[in-house]
Design a protein around this motif. Sequence first.
Motif, PDB file in Angstrom:
ATOM      1  N   GLN A 119       0.833  -1.198   0.000  1.00 40.84           N
ATOM      2  CA  GLN A 119       0.000   0.000   0.000  1.00 40.84           C
ATOM      3  C   GLN A 119       0.862   1.239   0.000  1.00 40.84           C
ATOM      4  OE1 GLN A 119      -2.309  -0.194   3.587  1.00 40.84           O
ATOM      5  NE2 GLN A 119      -0.842   1.016   4.728  1.00 40.84           N
ATOM      6  N   GLY A 120       0.267   2.294  -0.513  1.00 42.06           N
ATOM      7  CA  GLY A 120       0.898   3.598  -0.516  1.00 42.06           C
ATOM      8  C   GLY A 120      -0.061   4.613   0.058  1.00 42.06           C
ATOM      9  N   LEU A 121       0.156   5.855  -0.289  1.00 40.11           N
ATOM     10  CA  LEU A 121      -0.705   6.918   0.227  1.00 40.11           C
ATOM     11  C   LEU A 121      -2.006   7.038  -0.551  1.00 40.11           C
ATOM     12  CD1 LEU A 121       1.969   9.693   0.796  1.00 40.11           C
ATOM     13  CD2 LEU A 121       1.040   8.057   2.443  1.00 40.11           C
ATOM     14  N   TRP A 122      -2.028   6.552  -1.778  1.00 40.33           N
ATOM     15  CA  TRP A 122      -3.185   6.756  -2.640  1.00 40.33           C
ATOM     16  C   TRP A 122      -3.950   5.479  -2.965  1.00 40.33           C
ATOM     17  CZ3 TRP A 122      -3.726  11.764  -2.526  1.00 40.33           C
ATOM     18  CH2 TRP A 122      -2.589  12.563  -2.404  1.00 40.33           C
ATOM     19  N   ARG A 123      -3.257   4.330  -2.960  1.00 41.99           N
ATOM     20  CA  ARG A 123      -3.936   3.083  -3.297  1.00 41.99           C
ATOM     21  C   ARG A 123      -3.228   1.913  -2.637  1.00 41.99           C
ATOM     22  NH1 ARG A 123      -2.606   1.630  -9.498  1.00 41.99           N
ATOM     23  NH2 ARG A 123      -0.395   1.375  -9.184  1.00 41.99           N
ATOM     24  N   TYR A 124      -3.911   0.783  -2.618  1.00 42.49           N
ATOM     25  CA  TYR A 124      -3.345  -0.455  -2.096  1.00 42.49           C
ATOM     26  C   TYR A 124      -3.533  -1.554  -3.134  1.00 42.49           C
ATOM     27  CZ  TYR A 124      -8.182  -1.661  -0.930  1.00 42.49           C
ATOM     28  OH  TYR A 124      -9.519  -1.923  -0.999  1.00 42.49           O
ATOM     29  N   CYS A 125      -2.647  -2.516  -3.127  1.00 43.19           N
ATOM     30  CA  CYS A 125      -2.675  -3.580  -4.115  1.00 43.19           C
ATOM     31  C   CYS A 125      -2.671  -4.931  -3.414  1.00 43.19           C
ATOM     32  CB  CYS A 125      -1.465  -3.493  -5.043  1.00 43.19           C
ATOM     33  SG  CYS A 125      -1.390  -1.948  -5.969  1.00 43.19           S
ATOM     34  N   LEU A 126      -3.593  -5.784  -3.840  1.00 45.27           N
ATOM     35  CA  LEU A 126      -3.675  -7.164  -3.357  1.00 45.27           C
ATOM     36  C   LEU A 126      -3.392  -8.070  -4.546  1.00 45.27           C
ATOM     37  CD1 LEU A 126      -6.989  -6.819  -1.343  1.00 45.27           C
ATOM     38  CD2 LEU A 126      -4.677  -6.818  -0.423  1.00 45.27           C
ATOM     39  N   LYS A 164      -3.930  -6.814  -8.370  1.00 45.31           N
ATOM     40  CA  LYS A 164      -5.041  -5.899  -8.525  1.00 45.31           C
ATOM     41  C   LYS A 164      -4.911  -4.741  -7.533  1.00 45.31           C
ATOM     42  CE  LYS A 164      -9.757  -6.534  -9.813  1.00 45.31           C
ATOM     43  NZ  LYS A 164     -10.978  -7.309  -9.706  1.00 45.31           N
ATOM     44  N   CYS A 165      -5.025  -3.520  -8.034  1.00 44.59           N
ATOM     45  CA  CYS A 165      -4.871  -2.340  -7.182  1.00 44.59           C
ATOM     46  C   CYS A 165      -6.206  -1.606  -7.042  1.00 44.59           C
ATOM     47  CB  CYS A 165      -3.820  -1.403  -7.765  1.00 44.59           C
ATOM     48  SG  CYS A 165      -2.162  -2.112  -7.755  1.00 44.59           S
ATOM     49  N   PHE A 166      -6.407  -0.993  -5.876  1.00 42.01           N
ATOM     50  CA  PHE A 166      -7.638  -0.282  -5.561  1.00 42.01           C
ATOM     51  C   PHE A 166      -7.290   1.072  -4.960  1.00 42.01           C
ATOM     52  CE2 PHE A 166      -8.127  -4.820  -4.832  1.00 42.01           C
ATOM     53  CZ  PHE A 166      -9.176  -5.132  -5.681  1.00 42.01           C
ATOM     54  N   LEU A 167      -8.095   2.078  -5.253  1.00 42.50           N
ATOM     55  CA  LEU A 167      -7.915   3.396  -4.641  1.00 42.50           C
ATOM     56  C   LEU A 167      -8.315   3.334  -3.172  1.00 42.50           C
ATOM     57  CD1 LEU A 167      -9.293   5.874  -7.314  1.00 42.50           C
ATOM     58  CD2 LEU A 167      -6.930   5.535  -6.625  1.00 42.50           C
ATOM     59  N   GLN A 168      -7.605   4.090  -2.369  1.00 47.84           N
ATOM     60  CA  GLN A 168      -7.977   4.178  -0.961  1.00 47.84           C
ATOM     61  C   GLN A 168      -9.042   5.257  -0.834  1.00 47.84           C
ATOM     62  OE1 GLN A 168      -4.583   4.689   1.530  1.00 47.84           O
ATOM     63  NE2 GLN A 168      -3.714   2.738   0.963  1.00 47.84           N
ATOM     64  N   THR A 169     -10.268   4.817  -0.728  1.00 43.48           N
ATOM     65  CA  THR A 169     -11.384   5.763  -0.688  1.00 43.48           C
ATOM     66  C   THR A 169     -11.733   6.188   0.725  1.00 43.48           C
ATOM     67  OG1 THR A 169     -12.933   3.912  -0.711  1.00 43.48           O
ATOM     68  CG2 THR A 169     -12.374   4.912  -2.841  1.00 43.48           C
ATOM     69  N   GLU A 170     -11.233   5.456   1.722  1.00 44.03           N
ATOM     70  CA  GLU A 170     -11.517   5.850   3.095  1.00 44.03           C
ATOM     71  C   GLU A 170     -10.781   7.142   3.408  1.00 44.03           C
ATOM     72  OE1 GLU A 170      -9.597   2.823   2.876  1.00 44.03           O
ATOM     73  OE2 GLU A 170     -11.342   1.632   2.366  1.00 44.03           O
ATOM     74  N   SER A 171     -11.430   7.998   4.147  1.00 47.81           N
ATOM     75  CA  SER A 171     -10.805   9.253   4.547  1.00 47.81           C
ATOM     76  C   SER A 171     -10.274   9.094   5.970  1.00 47.81           C
ATOM     77  CB  SER A 171     -11.821  10.397   4.462  1.00 47.81           C
ATOM     78  OG  SER A 171     -11.196  11.598   4.836  1.00 47.81           O
ATOM     79  N   ASN A 211      -4.539  11.211   5.285  1.00 53.92           N
ATOM     80  CA  ASN A 211      -4.731  12.577   4.791  1.00 53.92           C
ATOM     81  C   ASN A 211      -3.622  13.503   5.273  1.00 53.92           C
ATOM     82  OD1 ASN A 211      -7.055  11.803   3.460  1.00 53.92           O
ATOM     83  ND2 ASN A 211      -8.403  12.432   5.126  1.00 53.92           N
ATOM     84  N   ALA A 212      -3.227  13.360   6.530  1.00 53.92           N
ATOM     85  CA  ALA A 212      -2.144  14.198   7.062  1.00 53.92           C
ATOM     86  C   ALA A 212      -0.822  13.891   6.363  1.00 53.92           C
ATOM     87  CB  ALA A 212      -2.012  13.993   8.564  1.00 53.92           C
ATOM     88  N   THR A 213      -0.552  12.617   6.171  1.00 54.71           N
ATOM     89  CA  THR A 213       0.699  12.235   5.493  1.00 54.71           C
ATOM     90  C   THR A 213       0.711  12.747   4.059  1.00 54.71           C
ATOM     91  OG1 THR A 213       0.831  10.250   6.874  1.00 54.71           O
ATOM     92  CG2 THR A 213       2.186  10.298   4.904  1.00 54.71           C
ATOM     93  N   ARG A 214      -0.406  12.582   3.365  1.00 54.83           N
ATOM     94  CA  ARG A 214      -0.501  13.096   1.987  1.00 54.83           C
ATOM     95  C   ARG A 214      -0.280  14.601   1.948  1.00 54.83           C
ATOM     96  NH1 ARG A 214      -6.202  10.169   1.023  1.00 54.83           N
ATOM     97  NH2 ARG A 214      -5.451   8.047   0.689  1.00 54.83           N
ATOM     98  N   ALA A 215      -0.963  15.322   2.831  1.00 55.59           N
ATOM     99  CA  ALA A 215      -0.866  16.792   2.833  1.00 55.59           C
ATOM    100  C   ALA A 215       0.555  17.250   3.121  1.00 55.59           C
ATOM    101  CB  ALA A 215      -1.838  17.373   3.856  1.00 55.59           C
ATOM    102  N   PHE A 216       1.207  16.649   4.111  1.00 54.23           N
ATOM    103  CA  PHE A 216       2.570  17.069   4.439  1.00 54.23           C
ATOM    104  C   PHE A 216       3.559  16.701   3.337  1.00 54.23           C
ATOM    105  CE2 PHE A 216       1.271  17.098   9.079  1.00 54.23           C
ATOM    106  CZ  PHE A 216       1.329  18.481   9.170  1.00 54.23           C
ATOM    107  N   MET A 217       3.355  15.585   2.659  1.00 57.34           N
ATOM    108  CA  MET A 217       4.247  15.222   1.550  1.00 57.34           C
ATOM    109  C   MET A 217       4.067  16.181   0.371  1.00 57.34           C
ATOM    110  SD  MET A 217       6.243  12.743   2.365  1.00 57.34           S
ATOM    111  CE  MET A 217       6.847  12.001   0.861  1.00 57.34           C
TER     112      MET A 217
END
Length: 173
Positions: A40-47, A50-57, A62-68
């Motif tokens: 997983q990363g900051l935007w999506r996770y892969c199983l 197959k990769c999926f967007l992280q839709t949970e807020s 969100n803090a990690t994304r914003a600071f990066m």
Amino acid sequence: MYSFMGGGLFCAWVGTILLVVATATDHWMQYRLSGSFAHQGLWRYCLGNKCFLQTESIAYWNATRAFMILSALCATSGIIMGVLAFAQQSTFTRLSRPFSAGIMFFASTLFVLLALAIYTGVTVSFLGRRFGDWRFSWSYILGWVALLMTFFAGIFYMCAYRMHECRRLATPR
């Protein structure tokens, strides 16, 4: 002075590229889930494949994304100021471009440190217990390398500023 600014500019370019790559890629953490590998990363996770967007807020993502993102923006503006510092056209007599570039790189370092500290704290305390077999991956490590590069870019530009100020004060008027 130019050698310090050149070293700072090199560290800044490398650090900014690493920040963008670390923020955009999805290999911050790897773990084993139901017998298969996942990451997983900051935007999506892969199983599996197959990769999926992280839709949970979730607040820490969100803090990690914003600071990066803030870190990458500060580093980019620091590069612009650093390139303009080579021009030596002092349009603002009270604001030195090498000093401003150094401050922007230190701000970038602070933001990436906050992002990585938040991600590390939550991952170790919560996700580490949830997934037994897990580890941090290469995107996360690139974030730490980018932290070092932006920090050293700030150091180089502050040294260039000090060298310029010492020469300016030593010349008689």
